[in-house]
Enzyme design. Sequence first.
Site, short mmCIF file in Angstrom:
data_model
loop_
_atom_site.label_atom_id
_atom_site.label_comp_id
_atom_site.label_asym_id
_atom_site.label_seq_id
_atom_site.Cartn_x
_atom_site.Cartn_y
_atom_site.Cartn_z
N CYS A 49 0.82 -1.09 -0.07
CA CYS A 49 -0.07 0.00 0.00
C CYS A 49 0.87 1.30 -0.08
O CYS A 49 1.81 1.36 0.78
CB CYS A 49 -0.78 -0.13 1.21
N CYS A 52 0.43 3.17 3.57
CA CYS A 52 0.97 2.66 4.90
C CYS A 52 2.34 3.23 5.41
O CYS A 52 2.91 3.67 4.62
CB CYS A 52 1.07 1.13 4.66
N HIS A 112 -4.41 0.47 7.85
CA HIS A 112 -4.80 0.22 6.72
C HIS A 112 -6.09 -0.62 6.62
O HIS A 112 -6.86 -0.41 5.71
CB HIS A 112 -3.94 -0.90 5.75
N ASN A 150 -13.13 10.45 -1.15
CA ASN A 150 -13.63 9.37 -2.28
C ASN A 150 -13.65 8.17 -1.69
O ASN A 150 -12.20 7.70 -1.54
CB ASN A 150 -12.85 9.69 -3.50
N SER A 158 -8.88 4.35 -5.44
CA SER A 158 -7.86 3.27 -5.84
C SER A 158 -7.09 2.49 -4.64
O SER A 158 -6.56 1.42 -4.89
CB SER A 158 -6.60 4.14 -6.52
N HIS A 161 -6.90 2.01 1.87
CA HIS A 161 -6.50 2.61 3.01
C HIS A 161 -7.28 4.00 3.51
O HIS A 161 -7.40 4.72 2.41
CB HIS A 161 -4.89 3.05 2.85
N HIS A 163 -8.17 7.20 3.62
CA HIS A 163 -7.54 8.47 3.24
C HIS A 163 -8.52 9.62 2.59
O HIS A 163 -9.57 9.11 1.94
CB HIS A 163 -6.40 8.21 2.23
N GLN A 165 -8.54 13.74 0.45
CA GLN A 165 -7.68 14.75 -0.44
C GLN A 165 -8.08 15.97 -0.22
O GLN A 165 -9.38 16.35 0.30
CB GLN A 165 -8.04 14.12 -1.83
P1 H2U Z 1 -8.24 8.17 -4.72
O1 H2U Z 1 -8.57 8.66 -3.42
O2 H2U Z 1 -9.28 8.60 -5.64
O3 H2U Z 1 -8.10 6.74 -4.65
O4 H2U Z 1 -6.85 8.87 -4.82
C1 H2U Z 1 -5.65 8.57 -4.38
C2 H2U Z 1 -4.73 9.80 -4.87
O5 H2U Z 1 -3.42 9.47 -4.37
C3 H2U Z 1 -4.75 9.79 -6.46
O6 H2U Z 1 -4.92 11.23 -6.75
C4 H2U Z 1 -2.40 9.81 -5.31
C5 H2U Z 1 -3.35 9.82 -6.66
O7 H2U Z 1 -2.79 10.48 -7.56
N1 H2U Z 1 -1.22 8.78 -5.30
C6 H2U Z 1 0.00 9.72 -4.90
O8 H2U Z 1 -0.04 10.79 -4.82
N2 H2U Z 1 1.13 8.80 -4.82
C7 H2U Z 1 1.15 7.34 -5.29
O9 H2U Z 1 2.18 6.95 -5.07
C8 H2U Z 1 0.02 6.75 -5.66
C9 H2U Z 1 -1.31 7.53 -5.76
#
Ligand code: H2U
Length: 345
Positions: A49, A52, A112, A150, A158, A161, A163, A165
């Site tokens: 992950c 993590c 996680h 989201n 994606s 975990h 999280h 934004q």
């Molecule tokens: P989601 O919450 O929609 O899954 O988005 C996770 C964000 O994490 C996504 O905008 C970022 C992606 O660009 N990301 C990173 O900044 N670093 C990473 O190593 C993978 C994903």
Amino acid sequence: MTLNDTPHRRFNPLTGEWVLVSPHRTKRPWQGKTEDAVIEKRLRYDQNCYLCPGNERAGGKVNPEYKNTFVFTNDFAALLPGTAEESFSEDELFTSESVKGTCRVMCFSPKHDLTLPELEMDEIEDVIDLWIDQYDELSKDYLWVQIFENKGEIMGCSNPHPHGQIWASNKLPNEAVKEDNYQKKYYAEKGSVLLIDYLASEIKKSERIIVENDDWVVLVPYWATWPFETLLLPKMKKKNLLELNTKEKRSLAEILKLHLIKYDNLFSTSFPYTMGWHNSPNDGNENKHWQLHAHFYPPLLRSATVKKFMVGYEMLSEAQRDFTPEQAAQKLIEQSEIHYKTKID
Ligand code: H2U
Ligand code: ZN
């Protein structure tokens, strides 16, 4: 005839949009919850992950061994801080402008395998404190700060975990423009705040209120478009998260936990949604018309896998729903305040 059996449209006073409601199509019995709860066991720490603690992210940066929350600049940011102010417009048919901003990812917890409603109260308060700190920092530089989560694969998220934004920009995005205009117009005409007047009426009517405490209310708005859409509102006038006191942060953690437990219990699943805070724009004005609120837009319709599609008529004409916001509220009100996973364990 009543709103329960007549096709009708409802007006969203925050955005000026209408939603078509077709309750006559729901004469069939409620078909929710046909599947058994699937309890997915996840690891507390997952070496694969990228969120993590101690793990490497895309591009080679390594996360610290964080113990509570952790925030970093999105490695694939959609907005960039160095963008110069420029207009690329040719004429009214080919109009564009540059936009400057930043995107961050915030980890709610190092654990996680958990989600917001499964965190302890103190841990949820840590998330709220981080939202506030981030808003405080970014609102000094950016006109609009969008804090959001989201959640769930069905929403295109994606990574499970826990999280969220934050995207901050120097231009007001569409939703902010609509809500700003409609709240401003209401304030100019009535001398009172739209969402405060609305909440007062909803408390009197009470049929769409899901959870309530001293400082906060979660309700299904009269104009909800998503099947189980909800709105979280403070009872006092607050233009943004910076105006919350210690007690209000605590009661926010309480109501968030309760609300999200009810969401999870509805279909015995980790309830997917997009949620986000609408703080006032940081334009240097007093913004007396703006009331802080959070929207929850969940896609699920009838079970953990049957989702509502906003396609066809919705894309071409206007949003439509079958069962009424009152019926949705009733389903949520009926849900237990104990998380289904604790009951099964
Ligand atoms: P989601 O919450 O929609 O899954 O988005 C996770 C964000 O994490 C996504 O905008 C970022 C992606 O660009 N990301 C990173 O900044 N670093 C990473 O190593 C993978 C994903
Ligand atoms: Zn809003």
